[in-house]
Design a protein around this motif. Structure first.
Motif, PDB file in Angstrom:
ATOM      1  N   GLN A  57      50.272  35.608  49.156  1.00 59.32           N
ATOM      2  CA  GLN A  57      49.030  36.317  48.839  1.00 59.32           C
ATOM      3  C   GLN A  57      48.155  35.513  47.882  1.00 59.32           C
ATOM      4  O   GLN A  57      46.924  35.595  47.937  1.00 59.32           O
ATOM      5  N   LEU A  58      48.791  34.712  47.027  1.00 63.87           N
ATOM      6  CA  LEU A  58      48.062  34.005  45.966  1.00 63.87           C
ATOM      7  C   LEU A  58      47.740  32.557  46.312  1.00 63.87           C
ATOM      8  O   LEU A  58      46.766  31.997  45.793  1.00 63.87           O
ATOM      9  N   GLY A  59      48.572  31.935  47.160  1.00 63.89           N
ATOM     10  CA  GLY A  59      48.318  30.551  47.562  1.00 63.89           C
ATOM     11  C   GLY A  59      49.082  29.528  46.743  1.00 63.89           C
ATOM     12  O   GLY A  59      49.767  29.859  45.769  1.00 63.89           O
ATOM     13  N   TRP A  60      48.946  28.282  47.132  1.00 63.15           N
ATOM     14  CA  TRP A  60      49.712  27.197  46.521  1.00 63.15           C
ATOM     15  C   TRP A  60      49.323  26.913  45.077  1.00 63.15           C
ATOM     16  O   TRP A  60      50.121  26.374  44.308  1.00 63.15           O
ATOM     17  N   ILE A  61      48.109  27.244  44.682  1.00 63.58           N
ATOM     18  CA  ILE A  61      47.695  26.978  43.298  1.00 63.58           C
ATOM     19  C   ILE A  61      48.069  28.157  42.390  1.00 63.58           C
ATOM     20  O   ILE A  61      48.828  28.004  41.425  1.00 63.58           O
ATOM     21  N   ALA A  62      47.538  29.339  42.705  1.00 64.79           N
ATOM     22  CA  ALA A  62      47.742  30.501  41.840  1.00 64.79           C
ATOM     23  C   ALA A  62      49.182  31.014  41.862  1.00 64.79           C
ATOM     24  O   ALA A  62      49.692  31.471  40.833  1.00 64.79           O
ATOM     25  N   GLY A  63      49.867  30.928  43.021  1.00 65.43           N
ATOM     26  CA  GLY A  63      51.226  31.464  43.128  1.00 65.43           C
ATOM     27  C   GLY A  63      52.201  30.848  42.144  1.00 65.43           C
ATOM     28  O   GLY A  63      52.730  31.541  41.259  1.00 65.43           O
ATOM     29  N   PRO A  64      52.459  29.536  42.239  1.00 65.28           N
ATOM     30  CA  PRO A  64      53.363  28.909  41.265  1.00 65.28           C
ATOM     31  C   PRO A  64      52.852  29.007  39.827  1.00 65.28           C
ATOM     32  O   PRO A  64      53.660  29.148  38.893  1.00 65.28           O
ATOM     33  N   ALA A  65      51.525  28.947  39.642  1.00 67.71           N
ATOM     34  CA  ALA A  65      50.965  29.031  38.286  1.00 67.71           C
ATOM     35  C   ALA A  65      51.257  30.386  37.658  1.00 67.71           C
ATOM     36  O   ALA A  65      51.660  30.471  36.482  1.00 67.71           O
ATOM     37  N   VAL A  66      51.077  31.468  38.423  1.00 67.70           N
ATOM     38  CA  VAL A  66      51.360  32.812  37.915  1.00 67.70           C
ATOM     39  C   VAL A  66      52.850  32.965  37.614  1.00 67.70           C
ATOM     40  O   VAL A  66      53.240  33.543  36.590  1.00 67.70           O
ATOM     41  N   LEU A 240      51.130  40.279  41.796  1.00 63.63           N
ATOM     42  CA  LEU A 240      51.345  40.168  40.352  1.00 63.63           C
ATOM     43  C   LEU A 240      52.482  41.091  39.918  1.00 63.63           C
ATOM     44  O   LEU A 240      53.337  40.716  39.109  1.00 63.63           O
ATOM     45  N   GLY A 241      52.512  42.308  40.459  1.00 66.19           N
ATOM     46  CA  GLY A 241      53.578  43.258  40.135  1.00 66.19           C
ATOM     47  C   GLY A 241      54.932  42.788  40.626  1.00 66.19           C
ATOM     48  O   GLY A 241      55.941  42.933  39.931  1.00 66.19           O
ATOM     49  N   ASP A 242      54.967  42.198  41.813  1.00 68.27           N
ATOM     50  CA  ASP A 242      56.232  41.681  42.357  1.00 68.27           C
ATOM     51  C   ASP A 242      56.800  40.582  41.466  1.00 68.27           C
ATOM     52  O   ASP A 242      58.006  40.528  41.203  1.00 68.27           O
ATOM     53  N   CYS A 447      48.057  40.733  28.899  1.00 67.95           N
ATOM     54  CA  CYS A 447      49.129  41.224  29.757  1.00 67.95           C
ATOM     55  C   CYS A 447      48.884  42.668  30.188  1.00 67.95           C
ATOM     56  O   CYS A 447      49.305  43.084  31.276  1.00 67.95           O
ATOM     57  N   LEU A 448      48.206  43.445  29.351  1.00 63.74           N
ATOM     58  CA  LEU A 448      47.839  44.805  29.732  1.00 63.74           C
ATOM     59  C   LEU A 448      46.922  44.784  30.957  1.00 63.74           C
ATOM     60  O   LEU A 448      47.104  45.571  31.901  1.00 63.74           O
ATOM     61  N   MET A 449      45.956  43.887  30.958  1.00 65.19           N
ATOM     62  CA  MET A 449      45.044  43.774  32.095  1.00 65.19           C
ATOM     63  C   MET A 449      45.794  43.396  33.365  1.00 65.19           C
ATOM     64  O   MET A 449      45.531  43.933  34.446  1.00 65.19           O
ATOM     65  N   ILE A 450      46.765  42.478  33.246  1.00 60.98           N
ATOM     66  CA  ILE A 450      47.574  42.072  34.403  1.00 60.98           C
ATOM     67  C   ILE A 450      48.350  43.265  34.947  1.00 60.98           C
ATOM     68  O   ILE A 450      48.415  43.490  36.168  1.00 60.98           O
ATOM     69  N   SER A 451      48.941  44.072  34.062  1.00 61.79           N
ATOM     70  CA  SER A 451      49.715  45.235  34.488  1.00 61.79           C
ATOM     71  C   SER A 451      48.844  46.266  35.196  1.00 61.79           C
ATOM     72  O   SER A 451      49.264  46.875  36.184  1.00 61.79           O
ATOM     73  N   ILE A 452      47.624  46.472  34.694  1.00 58.32           N
ATOM     74  CA  ILE A 452      46.715  47.433  35.321  1.00 58.32           C
ATOM     75  C   ILE A 452      46.356  46.991  36.736  1.00 58.32           C
ATOM     76  O   ILE A 452      46.381  47.779  37.686  1.00 58.32           O
ATOM     77  N   LEU A 453      46.043  45.717  36.887  1.00 59.29           N
ATOM     78  CA  LEU A 453      45.703  45.193  38.211  1.00 59.29           C
ATOM     79  C   LEU A 453      46.896  45.303  39.166  1.00 59.29           C
ATOM     80  O   LEU A 453      46.750  45.714  40.320  1.00 59.29           O
ATOM     81  N   ALA A 454      48.081  44.923  38.674  1.00 62.34           N
ATOM     82  CA  ALA A 454      49.282  44.970  39.513  1.00 62.34           C
ATOM     83  C   ALA A 454      49.607  46.396  39.928  1.00 62.34           C
ATOM     84  O   ALA A 454      49.952  46.663  41.088  1.00 62.34           O
ATOM     85  N   GLY A 455      49.500  47.330  38.989  1.00 65.98           N
ATOM     86  CA  GLY A 455      49.776  48.724  39.301  1.00 65.98           C
ATOM     87  C   GLY A 455      48.808  49.292  40.326  1.00 65.98           C
ATOM     88  O   GLY A 455      49.206  50.032  41.232  1.00 65.98           O
TER      89      GLY A 455
END
Length: 476
Positions: A57-66, A240-242, A447-455
């Motif tokens: 879903q994120l791709g070769w750049i964002a996936g490993p970086a995240v 992101l949640g996974d 990290c709160l923002m990341i959790s909101i997006l993932a949820g």
């Protein structure tokens, strides 16, 4: 951990003996290796199987970086949390036996109840997620053999409910083990199994990449056309949640630390164990997730070993899925022990005069060298009821990927970041508006923002799942 099952001694001279720790409890025997096994069992769980999908879903750049970002954040905040095991002095301060007790000791007030609620709901959710994942792996064994025998002509549909019940029966038996420090052998076995199935998934991914002669996938992830723009956004958020779920273990870190012997200081041992465990798991995650994406590209399955991206060799897939089941049997116990102990401690304090709750019968073990088993009626009934409840709920919500995403989103920020940061600030008396205080607060807000997006992404996925699935009638 295990507050109901340890011995308290009031005589200080006995407390300093070779049999008891400084708090008057039986001497802890955990080591760097047992702590590492507990962490690896908790971290390398079923979450690894959804990482190929997440990277897709994120791709070769964002996936490993995240993934790398989550590993760094988890390691850093875990180190902050280990310093909160003892209040005050890191060597001789008062011990906090559980995560919630650490929050109560350092933060107090309403935050204790909020933390306890989030922690136990998350642990309860993990037990449901693991029941679902184990049943899917058991079905995958049956289905792979069915596919093989029919030459791929039979769709081999089957219900997940009987397999969930089989897993539940196994957990009812194992949940009778009284205390966390008595399941070290189960954690080591589970850790070995996690390496087994992760290694098989990695090997199959490498073999497939060699077979097709190229790396599939793109820099930006799944392409528009394969999914709609809206689906692309929701899927990216769920990814992101996974990934967050794949690194979740902070909610049991203090409980693991309470099994570790000293000297050296428990925090020192746990930091080493955390460093080794997260380094190993990140390497595995990168390899498994990236090779899974390289093998399937946009069509990476939700569950690498049970989504039937791989069909052959079927016997190797059977071994991998059997290893997943064994691992999840152990991981379930690691995550549920804090819930078991909390309820049993509360009951014994609420009704101390009731023998059905407090009395333990010693049953001699038939194997020489084993200590007698302590049978407690309340513990047996309560733990059996708990496992039965998680099994029934798993039958009602048998969709693996979105449940994983919600659990990761719900638990990541409060348990992995917010409370460790707040406790550390209080423990170390970091002055308000200092550069360190600002940096820690910025980390927490990010990290709160990341959790909101993932949820948000995961909830959207569950809503879609509910339109398809029927309770107790789910087939794969």
């Amino acid at each position: 951990m295990g507050e109901n099952h340890r011995v308290f001694i009031d005589n200080p001279s006995l407390n300093d003996s070779q049999c008891f720790d400084d708090d008057g409890r039986l001497k802890r025997t955990g080591t760097f290796w047992t702590a590492s096994a507990h962490i690896i069992t908790a971290v390398i769980g079923s979450g690894v199987l959804s990482l190929a999908w997440a990277i897709a879903q994120l791709g070769w750049i964002a996936g490993p970086a995240v993934m790398l970002l989550f590993s760094i954040i988890t390691f850093y905040t875990s180190c902050l949390l280990t310093d909160c095991y003892r209040t005050g002095d890191p060597v001789s301060g008062k011990r906090n036996y559980t995560y919630t007790q650490a929050v109560g000791s350092l933060l107090g007030g309403y935050k204790v109840k909020v933390c306890g609620f989030i922690q136990y709901v998350n642990l309860f959710g993990v037990s449901i997620g693991y029941t679902i994942a184990a049943s899917i792996s058991m079905m995958a064994i049956k289905r792979s053999n069915c596919f093989h025998n029919s030459g791929g002509k039979n769709p081999c549909h089957m219900s997940s409910s009987p397999y969930m019940m089989m897993f539940g029966v196994a957990e009812i038996l194992l949940s009778q083990i009284p205390d966390f420090d008595q399941i070290w052998w189960l954690s080591i076995l589970a850790a070995v199994m996690s390496f087994t199935y992760s290694g098989i998934g990695l090997a199959l991914g490498i073999a497939k990449v060699i077979g097709i002669g190229t790396f599939r996938g793109s820099l930006t992830g799944i392409s528009l056309g394969t999914v709609t723009p809206a689906q692309k956004i929701w899927r990216s958020f769920r990814a992101l949640g996974d990934i967050a779920f794949a690194y979740s273990f902070s909610m049991i870190l203090i409980e693991i630390q309470d099994t570790v012997k000293s000297p050296p200081a428990e925090a020192k041992t746990m930091k080493k164990a955390t460093k080794l465990s997260i380094a190993i798991t990140t390497a595995f995650y990168m390899l498994c997730g990236c090779m899974g994406y390289a093998s399937f590209g946009d069509f990476a399955p939700d569950n690498l070993l049970t989504g039937f991206g791989f069909y052959n060799p079927f016997w190797l897939l059977d071994i991998a899925n059997a290893a997943i089941v064994i691992h999840l049997v152990g991981a379930y116990q690691v995550f549920c022990q804090p819930i078991f102990t909390f309820v049993e401690k509360w009951a014994s304090q609420r009704w101390p005069e009731r023998k059905t709750i407090t009395k333990e019968l010693k049953i001699p073990m038939p194997i020489r060298g084993f200590r007698p088993y302590k049978l407690n009626l309340f513990r047996s009934v309560w733990r059996t009821a708990f496992v039965m409840l998680t099994t029934v709920i798993s039958m009602l919500l048998p969709f693996f990927g979105d449940v994983v995403g919600i659990l990761g989103a719900f638990g990541f920020w409060p348990l992995t970041v917010y409370f460790p940061v707040e406790m550390y600030i209080e423990q170390k008396k970091i002055s308000k508006w200092s550069s360190r205080w600002i940096c820690l607060k910025m980390l927490s807000m990010g990290c709160l923002m990341i959790s909101i997006l993932a949820g948000t992404g995961s909830i959207a996925g569950v809503i879609l799942d509910l339109k398809v699935y029927k309770p107790f009638k789910t087939t794969y």
